[in-house]
Design a protein around this motif. Structure first.
Motif, mmCIF file in Angstrom:
data_model
loop_
_atom_site.group_PDB
_atom_site.id
_atom_site.type_symbol
_atom_site.label_atom_id
_atom_site.label_comp_id
_atom_site.label_asym_id
_atom_site.label_seq_id
_atom_site.Cartn_x
_atom_site.Cartn_y
_atom_site.Cartn_z
ATOM 1 N N PRO B 61 0.812 -1.212 0.000
ATOM 2 C CA PRO B 61 0.000 0.000 0.000
ATOM 3 C C PRO B 61 0.851 1.271 0.000
ATOM 4 O O PRO B 61 0.407 2.308 -0.482
ATOM 5 C CB PRO B 61 -0.801 -0.095 1.296
ATOM 6 C CG PRO B 61 -0.650 -1.481 1.793
ATOM 7 C CD PRO B 61 0.560 -2.069 1.166
ATOM 8 N N THR B 86 -0.420 -9.550 -6.586
ATOM 9 C CA THR B 86 0.028 -9.818 -5.223
ATOM 10 C C THR B 86 0.778 -11.142 -5.168
ATOM 11 O O THR B 86 0.349 -12.122 -5.757
ATOM 12 C CB THR B 86 -1.198 -9.870 -4.292
ATOM 13 O OG1 THR B 86 -1.886 -8.620 -4.414
ATOM 14 C CG2 THR B 86 -0.793 -10.071 -2.841
ATOM 15 N N TRP B 262 -7.836 -14.358 6.138
ATOM 16 C CA TRP B 262 -7.986 -13.190 5.246
ATOM 17 C C TRP B 262 -9.326 -13.131 4.533
ATOM 18 O O TRP B 262 -9.520 -12.326 3.639
ATOM 19 C CB TRP B 262 -6.840 -13.125 4.220
ATOM 20 C CG TRP B 262 -5.509 -13.194 4.880
ATOM 21 C CD1 TRP B 262 -4.679 -14.279 4.935
ATOM 22 C CD2 TRP B 262 -4.858 -12.160 5.627
ATOM 23 N NE1 TRP B 262 -3.556 -13.976 5.661
ATOM 24 C CE2 TRP B 262 -3.639 -12.686 6.090
ATOM 25 C CE3 TRP B 262 -5.192 -10.836 5.941
ATOM 26 C CZ2 TRP B 262 -2.741 -11.941 6.860
ATOM 27 C CZ3 TRP B 262 -4.295 -10.096 6.709
ATOM 28 C CH2 TRP B 262 -3.090 -10.655 7.146
ATOM 29 N N SER B 263 -10.265 -14.020 4.905
ATOM 30 C CA SER B 263 -11.595 -13.921 4.313
ATOM 31 C C SER B 263 -12.402 -12.894 5.111
ATOM 32 O O SER B 263 -11.982 -12.464 6.178
ATOM 33 C CB SER B 263 -12.293 -15.284 4.379
ATOM 34 O OG SER B 263 -12.473 -15.665 5.732
ATOM 35 N N ASP B 264 -13.565 -12.519 4.579
ATOM 36 C CA ASP B 264 -14.389 -11.553 5.320
ATOM 37 C C ASP B 264 -14.833 -12.139 6.664
ATOM 38 O O ASP B 264 -14.889 -11.450 7.665
ATOM 39 C CB ASP B 264 -15.590 -11.085 4.493
ATOM 40 C CG ASP B 264 -16.390 -12.251 3.932
ATOM 41 O OD1 ASP B 264 -17.561 -12.054 3.584
ATOM 42 O OD2 ASP B 264 -15.841 -13.363 3.840
ATOM 43 N N PHE B 267 -11.961 -11.676 9.234
ATOM 44 C CA PHE B 267 -11.890 -10.322 9.802
ATOM 45 C C PHE B 267 -13.011 -10.122 10.825
ATOM 46 O O PHE B 267 -12.814 -9.517 11.871
ATOM 47 C CB PHE B 267 -11.998 -9.259 8.698
ATOM 48 C CG PHE B 267 -10.739 -9.077 7.893
ATOM 49 C CD1 PHE B 267 -9.626 -8.453 8.437
ATOM 50 C CD2 PHE B 267 -10.648 -9.523 6.584
ATOM 51 C CE1 PHE B 267 -8.465 -8.264 7.704
ATOM 52 C CE2 PHE B 267 -9.487 -9.351 5.836
ATOM 53 C CZ PHE B 267 -8.403 -8.722 6.400
ATOM 54 N N ARG B 268 -14.195 -10.668 10.480
ATOM 55 C CA ARG B 268 -15.332 -10.552 11.392
ATOM 56 C C ARG B 268 -15.029 -11.296 12.700
ATOM 57 O O ARG B 268 -15.251 -10.778 13.788
ATOM 58 C CB ARG B 268 -16.574 -11.151 10.730
ATOM 59 C CG ARG B 268 -17.834 -10.994 11.573
ATOM 60 C CD ARG B 268 -19.022 -11.619 10.886
ATOM 61 N NE ARG B 268 -18.722 -11.769 9.461
ATOM 62 C CZ ARG B 268 -19.471 -12.435 8.589
ATOM 63 N NH1 ARG B 268 -20.542 -13.004 8.970
ATOM 64 N NH2 ARG B 268 -19.137 -12.526 7.327
ATOM 65 N N TRP B 283 3.730 -7.384 11.516
ATOM 66 C CA TRP B 283 3.040 -6.436 10.629
ATOM 67 C C TRP B 283 1.535 -6.417 10.902
ATOM 68 O O TRP B 283 0.792 -5.656 10.312
ATOM 69 C CB TRP B 283 3.278 -6.808 9.159
ATOM 70 C CG TRP B 283 3.371 -8.269 8.924
ATOM 71 C CD1 TRP B 283 4.520 -9.006 8.758
ATOM 72 C CD2 TRP B 283 2.294 -9.214 8.856
ATOM 73 N NE1 TRP B 283 4.208 -10.335 8.594
ATOM 74 C CE2 TRP B 283 2.864 -10.492 8.652
ATOM 75 C CE3 TRP B 283 0.907 -9.100 8.956
ATOM 76 C CZ2 TRP B 283 2.084 -11.648 8.547
ATOM 77 C CZ3 TRP B 283 0.134 -10.246 8.860
ATOM 78 C CH2 TRP B 283 0.721 -11.497 8.659
ATOM 79 N N ASN B 287 -2.968 -4.078 10.274
ATOM 80 C CA ASN B 287 -4.163 -4.731 9.745
ATOM 81 C C ASN B 287 -5.321 -4.674 10.739
ATOM 82 O O ASN B 287 -6.466 -4.463 10.359
ATOM 83 C CB ASN B 287 -3.873 -6.196 9.423
ATOM 84 C CG ASN B 287 -2.989 -6.329 8.199
ATOM 85 O OD1 ASN B 287 -2.996 -5.470 7.331
ATOM 86 N ND2 ASN B 287 -2.218 -7.391 8.143
ATOM 87 N N SER B 291 -8.595 -2.854 9.511
ATOM 88 C CA SER B 291 -9.626 -3.775 9.032
ATOM 89 C C SER B 291 -10.453 -4.478 10.100
ATOM 90 O O SER B 291 -11.400 -5.187 9.772
ATOM 91 C CB SER B 291 -8.980 -4.838 8.138
ATOM 92 O OG SER B 291 -8.218 -4.213 7.139
#
Lengths: 269, 448
Positions: B61, B86, B262-264, B267-268, B283, B287, B291
């Motif tokens: 980014p 990526t 790394w799926s939605d 994150f949820r 790192w 994130n 996120s």
């Protein structure tokens, strides 16, 4: 049948529902219920605005590849298929074998060798690198061939020749009209193939400005991975929804022909 | 955007000052003898003066801001920044362009695990030829080790990922779980949590090659040894067994969440307490902040659990370097850009974007180390993370065909995760597939 319907429609319904959610709502609500706000139009706006409007460019690229690639493939397949079906010439069997063999080779397997060849020609990372391989559709050719063999009686061609029409004129005025259902079928087929083409452009193109939608959306989706991830799932979903709309429309418009094309030759008349 | 650019400019000025200060204070130079092919930085400086055009492939980014800041500083150099995809997408393109002999960029971002394979095929410039070997002291030992291959230096480190344990304080408090110091305690915590609330899991792991290797690394394993084109692969060594004996308990006991990383969903789950810990690279805070808004104030960081509970030890997970591609028509200018990115003005914009640096100056600067992050309830997380970067176990190497190895991981080890069976059989299958593949590719590969 009901199971089959469920199997095919649920992903679509899921996509439509989730394209109406904001990113936080995606993370906080279940997959098959609507979020607290209806954000579809907001998402569409964001999709077209993200990264200086690159989505619009991808849409344009995809249209270019489909119109030129699939359009060209249809024209070539029609002309060649008709020629092979209705003319006797030496080597016809050889061509037949090659075409049948080509149908069996998955395009993905050819991607890397094609890349190396195009690289020698200096064509990689240009739209031509995607368009040229798309022009060749062995399956389309085979379909027209089979269809033409059935749909165009030899007597019709002979009658036209006796009336003094040249071969090209016969093709353009007599044959094409007879072949319409077959042509539509091939158009639809090559269109879907080019529209969804992923691996070839992925290999051929390094710059996002030439990506079609498939590769572009995948790159957006990959943004959610790893260090410094910037997930934009809401835009990926909305973008995917926008990507399938033109295909659905095309299918609905051409469905009649598609069905009559598929059943051609299946019944002895 | 102008605000960011101003930031970058201010940051660039700061870094320049810092770099000068560091340059002045470190007169001694490092004690390790650099490789034979040492050039000097004069040619790099000259190329920078002369200007020109280079292409840069990266997906980070911060790349956009870095390139903008660089162009401001050196208007006579044009950097074409391209996001070519990526990780593996980029490597595929890079590999093809190298094979074809044209179309590769001048500078590419390459993760540490993929560096050896590009270095070994002689696709990258050994930066010793520009005297960059003398930068060794400016980077953490664990990152420098990863850009070196033999005596060559094939890139300058940008981000790094010494591992730590991120854990959800709120969940731990609710179920009376103490922060695990050892892996045995970690397994106990996993059982306790999942028994108390079957919807909650100690962590999510559906099988990830990078994570697996990092965990073996932390356990002291050395499954790969490489000497030129001779490769040994052994997933039966002591370190690997140490890790599987712990992780098998979680896999077989169905104590790992089946949510894909790394799926939605993932994150949820990090936000709502479904996933209670995350042993991962340094790192990760960036994130979390960008996120996982739902987890704000709930998460904290601790050192990685160890096997004996005695000496702190960890591994690297992720991270990447920027390298000069051999195909470059202007390698000196490309090297100048790499030097600026990771040894100059590019470092601060990278840190600002939430990245975890590899440069010792930043890893020890009070401003960075003592920053209290509100997301982590005011914890000074970088104290834990910078300490972790010093505790990385030395001597790890990746395969010279690691990207392929990672791509077939799910066909072998991944199956054990699905079937909730021990990982050892899967690892043996992975090993066999890699031995076969390596031998087909012209390496001399042996097992064990």
């Amino acid at each position: 049948m009901a199971l089959y319907l469920l199997y095919t429609l649920v992903p679509l319904v899921w996509l439509i529902i989730n394209a109406t959610k904001t990113q936080p709502a995606l993370f906080s609500t279940s997959g098959l219920s609507f979020g607290d706000s209806f954000a579809l139009f907001d998402n569409i706006g964001k999709t077209f605005g993200y990264n200086d409007g690159i989505f619009f460019r991808w849409l344009g690229n995809t249209l270019l590849y489909v119109v030129v690639g699939a359009g060209g493939a249809t024209i070539l397949a029609t002309a060649a298929g008709y020629g092979l079906a209705k003319y006797r010439f030496p080597g016809r069997r050889g061509v037949f074998a090659v075409v049948l063999g080509a149908v069996a080779v998955p395009p993905t397997a050819l991607a890397v060798p094609t890349f190396l060849m195009f690289s020698k020609l200096g064509l990689t990372n240009t739209p031509l690198a995607v368009i040229i391989p798309s022009l060749i559709s062995p399956f389309g050719l085979y379909l027209i061939w089979v269809y033409a063999a059935d749909a165009i009686p030899d007597e019709l061609l002979e009658a036209a020749r006796i009336d003094g029409a040249g071969e090209l004129r016969i093709f353009l005025t007599v044959t094409l009209r007879q072949l319409v259902p077959g042509i539509i079928t091939v158009t639809l087929f090559t269109m879907v193939q080019t529209w969804n083409n992923y691996f070839l452009p992925l290999i051929m193109l390094s710059e996002p400005k030439w990506y079609p939608l498939t590769v572009g959306l995948n790159q957006w989706s990959a943004q959610a991975n790893g260090a410094g991830a910037q997930p934009i799932f809401n835009l990926v979903l909305t973008g995917s929804l926008l990507t399938i709309i033109p295909l659905v429309v095309a299918f609905l418009l051409m469905q009649r022909f598609w069905q009559s094309g598929l059943s051609a030759g299946s019944v002895k008349q | 955007m102008s605000r960011i650019r101003n930031h970058a400019r201010a940051a660039a000025a700061l870094v320049l000052a810092a770099a000068l200060a560091v340059g002045c204070s470190s007169g001694g130079g490092s004690s390790s003898a650099p490789a034979a092919a040492t050039g000097s930085q004069d040619s790099v400086d000259a190329a920078l003066k002369a200007g020109g055009e280079i292409t840069y492939w990266s997906w980070t980014p911060s790349a956009k801001d870095q390139v903008a800041a660089f162009q401001k500083e050196y208007p006579n150099v044009k950097v074409n920044y391209v996001n070519a995809g990526t990780n593996k997408d980029e490597y595929t393109k890079l590999q093809n362009a190298i094979k074809a002999g044209s179309g590769a960029p001048d500078v590419a971002q390459i993760e540490y695990y993929a560096l050896p394979q590009f270095a070994l095929t002689d696709s990258l410039v050994d930066l010793n030829s520009y005297g960059f070997g003398s930068f060794e002291k400016d980077y953490s030992a664990s990152t420098w080790a990863q850009v070196k291959n033999g005596n060559g230096v094939y890139g300058l480190p940008q981000d790094s990922g010494p591992m730590a344990l991120f854990y959800n304080k709120e969940v731990f408090g609710k179920y009376g779980i103490a922060v695990p110091k050892t892996w045995a305690e970690y397994v106990d915590a996993a059982k306790k949590l999942h028994t108390a609330d079957p919807t909650k899991y100690i962590t999510a792991d559906t099988g990830d090659a990078g994570f697996t290797l990092s965990m073996i690394w932390q356990a002291g394993g050395h499954p790969f040894s490489v000497d030129g084109r001779n490769v040994k692969i052994n997933f039966g060594d002591e370190g690997t067994k140490k890790w599987t004996s712990v992780w098998n308990q979680l896999v077989e006991g169905k104590l790992l969440s089946p949510i894909a990383g790394w799926s939605d969903d993932w994150f949820r789950a990090l936000g709502d307490g479904t996933i209670a810990t995350l042993p991962t690279g340094a790192w990760m805070p960036g994130n979390f902040i960008s996120s996982v808004p739902g987890g704000s104030g709930k998460w904290a960081v601790a050192p990685m659990p160890t096997y004996d509970g005695q000496k702190a030890v960890t591994a690297e997970n992720g991270g990447s370097a920027q390298s000069v591609v051999k195909q470059s028509k202007n390698p000196a200018l490309a090297a100048a850009f790499v030097r600026w990115l990771n040894h100059g003005g590019g470092v601060q914009p990278f840190i600002k974007s939430g990245g975890f640096p590899s440069t010792t100056a930043d890893l020890s600067s009070p401003a960075f180390v003592d920053e209290a992050l509100p997301y982590f309830g005011g914890q000074k997380v970088n104290q834990v993370l910078t300490q972790a970067s010093k505790d990385v176990a030395p001597g790890w190497i990746y395969l010279p065909f690691q990207t392929y190895a990672n791509s077939i991981y799910s066909d072998t080890v991944g199956k054990a995760y699905l079937a909730n069976t021990g990982l050892d059989a899967g690892l043996a299958g992975w090993q066999q597939a890699l031995v076969d593949y390596g031998n087909q590719q012209g390496f001399t590969v042996s097992a064990g």
